[in-house]
Design a protein around this motif. Sequence first.
Motif, PDB file in Angstrom:
ATOM      1  N   THR A  27       0.843  -1.212   0.000  1.00 27.14           N
ATOM      2  CA  THR A  27       0.000   0.000   0.000  1.00 27.14           C
ATOM      3  C   THR A  27       0.874   1.256   0.000  1.00 27.14           C
ATOM      4  OG1 THR A  27      -1.457  -1.265   1.418  1.00 27.14           O
ATOM      5  CG2 THR A  27      -1.985   1.060   1.152  1.00 27.14           C
ATOM      6  N   GLU A  28       1.913   1.234   0.831  1.00 28.86           N
ATOM      7  CA  GLU A  28       2.795   2.403   0.899  1.00 28.86           C
ATOM      8  C   GLU A  28       3.537   2.608  -0.426  1.00 28.86           C
ATOM      9  OE1 GLU A  28       3.132   4.590   3.558  1.00 28.86           O
ATOM     10  OE2 GLU A  28       1.305   3.515   4.082  1.00 28.86           O
ATOM     11  N   ARG A  49       1.269   4.235  -2.740  1.00 30.17           N
ATOM     12  CA  ARG A  49       1.181   5.671  -2.427  1.00 30.17           C
ATOM     13  C   ARG A  49       2.309   6.454  -3.126  1.00 30.17           C
ATOM     14  NH1 ARG A  49      -3.287   5.353  -1.443  1.00 30.17           N
ATOM     15  NH2 ARG A  49      -4.291   4.921   0.538  1.00 30.17           N
ATOM     16  N   CYS A  50       3.517   5.863  -3.099  1.00 28.26           N
ATOM     17  CA  CYS A  50       4.655   6.540  -3.756  1.00 28.26           C
ATOM     18  C   CYS A  50       4.395   6.682  -5.251  1.00 28.26           C
ATOM     19  CB  CYS A  50       5.943   5.726  -3.587  1.00 28.26           C
ATOM     20  SG  CYS A  50       6.517   5.683  -1.917  1.00 28.26           S
ATOM     21  N   GLU A  75       1.475   6.714  -6.708  1.00 25.48           N
ATOM     22  CA  GLU A  75       0.392   7.701  -6.887  1.00 25.48           C
ATOM     23  C   GLU A  75       0.980   9.117  -6.918  1.00 25.48           C
ATOM     24  OE1 GLU A  75      -3.391   5.831  -4.342  1.00 25.48           O
ATOM     25  OE2 GLU A  75      -2.114   7.336  -3.441  1.00 25.48           O
ATOM     26  N   LEU A  76       1.858   9.383  -5.954  1.00 25.72           N
ATOM     27  CA  LEU A  76       2.426  10.738  -5.860  1.00 25.72           C
ATOM     28  C   LEU A  76       3.225  11.076  -7.108  1.00 25.72           C
ATOM     29  CD1 LEU A  76       3.505  10.555  -2.113  1.00 25.72           C
ATOM     30  CD2 LEU A  76       1.803  12.133  -3.063  1.00 25.72           C
ATOM     31  N   THR A 135       0.851  11.554 -10.044  1.00 26.29           N
ATOM     32  CA  THR A 135       0.086  12.803  -9.892  1.00 26.29           C
ATOM     33  C   THR A 135       0.933  13.990 -10.336  1.00 26.29           C
ATOM     34  OG1 THR A 135      -1.198  11.877  -8.087  1.00 26.29           O
ATOM     35  CG2 THR A 135      -1.119  14.271  -8.213  1.00 26.29           C
ATOM     36  N   ARG A 172      -4.102  16.364  -1.596  1.00 23.80           N
ATOM     37  CA  ARG A 172      -4.948  15.399  -0.870  1.00 23.80           C
ATOM     38  C   ARG A 172      -4.144  14.194  -0.386  1.00 23.80           C
ATOM     39  NH1 ARG A 172      -9.112  16.460  -5.562  1.00 23.80           N
ATOM     40  NH2 ARG A 172      -9.941  18.392  -4.726  1.00 23.80           N
ATOM     41  N   ARG A 173      -2.925  14.025  -0.899  1.00 23.40           N
ATOM     42  CA  ARG A 173      -2.117  12.868  -0.506  1.00 23.40           C
ATOM     43  C   ARG A 173      -0.725  13.234   0.040  1.00 23.40           C
ATOM     44  NH1 ARG A 173      -5.415   8.795  -0.364  1.00 23.40           N
ATOM     45  NH2 ARG A 173      -5.517   7.328  -2.096  1.00 23.40           N
ATOM     46  N   ALA A 174      -0.142  14.295  -0.525  1.00 25.84           N
ATOM     47  CA  ALA A 174       1.262  14.588  -0.189  1.00 25.84           C
ATOM     48  C   ALA A 174       1.368  15.111   1.242  1.00 25.84           C
ATOM     49  CB  ALA A 174       1.812  15.613  -1.161  1.00 25.84           C
ATOM     50  N   GLY A 232       6.077  11.658   1.141  1.00 23.49           N
ATOM     51  CA  GLY A 232       5.159  10.643   1.675  1.00 23.49           C
ATOM     52  C   GLY A 232       5.243  10.505   3.185  1.00 23.49           C
TER      53      GLY A 232
END
Length: 220
Positions: free
Chosen positions: A86-87, A90-91, A93-94, A97, A140-142, A149
């Motif tokens: 999951t983490e 996330r990386c 995704e960032l 994005t 919304r994520r950073a 992260g």
Amino acid sequence: MHEPARLFGTPLSNYYNKVKIALIELERPFTEVLHLPGEQWPDKGSPSGKIPFLETADGFIYESQAIVEYLEDTTPDHSCYPSSATEKARCRELTQTIELYIELPARRLYPAAFWGRPFQQNLADEVLQEVSHGLRILGRRALFSPWIGGNNFTHADAASWTHLTTVSNALRALKQPDVLSEGIPNLRDYLKHALTRPSIERADNDLRQAWHNRNQKTTS
Ligand SMILES: N[C@@H](CCC(=O)N[C@@H](CS)C(=O)NCC(=O)O)C(=O)O
């Protein structure tokens, strides 16, 4: 023991610097081969004609994210990703994005900002709107605390530092509003902190030197 890879491109390129930081962080031996856009592309190097591309013992690899993932997959003893799936997602995704919703729209301003092409304010206005939208998504994520992260440096920071620095330089060169700092209030601190990482410090020094060389060439 890895054979030294050859990284093709120029330190002026943000995507090149993303891969270079990954090579340094993963302690992979490599040499840099200056290869400017506009030069004739090697047949095998990069099907898109873009830089960077990497020559490895397994052949040529292009697209910066594919190169980063290849380096991760072939470096068993180091990683710049967290261990949880999951983490890790996330990386990615960032990184995506920033690349899809901020860097790609902003790239339309680079010819005017960096290469002396004519500037159009209506194009800049469009780009600023798109980039502001991208920044809202990123926000919304950073975390930027201190890394994008959270506590640890990851590949997403390599992407974040190289792209946000480039977009910020382009907006400054064109005297446009600093929408990046408006969208990311601690951006300055983040970019300053990023330079404490030796891989990023090296990429930054090489970038500055490459601009210096290029400016000397164009004025002489
Ligand atoms: N999606 C590509 C983007 C690479 C890219 O846009 N590279 C630029 C230099 S920063 C380039 O080669 N531009 C020349 C061109 O578009 O023909 C990647 O991740 O490698």
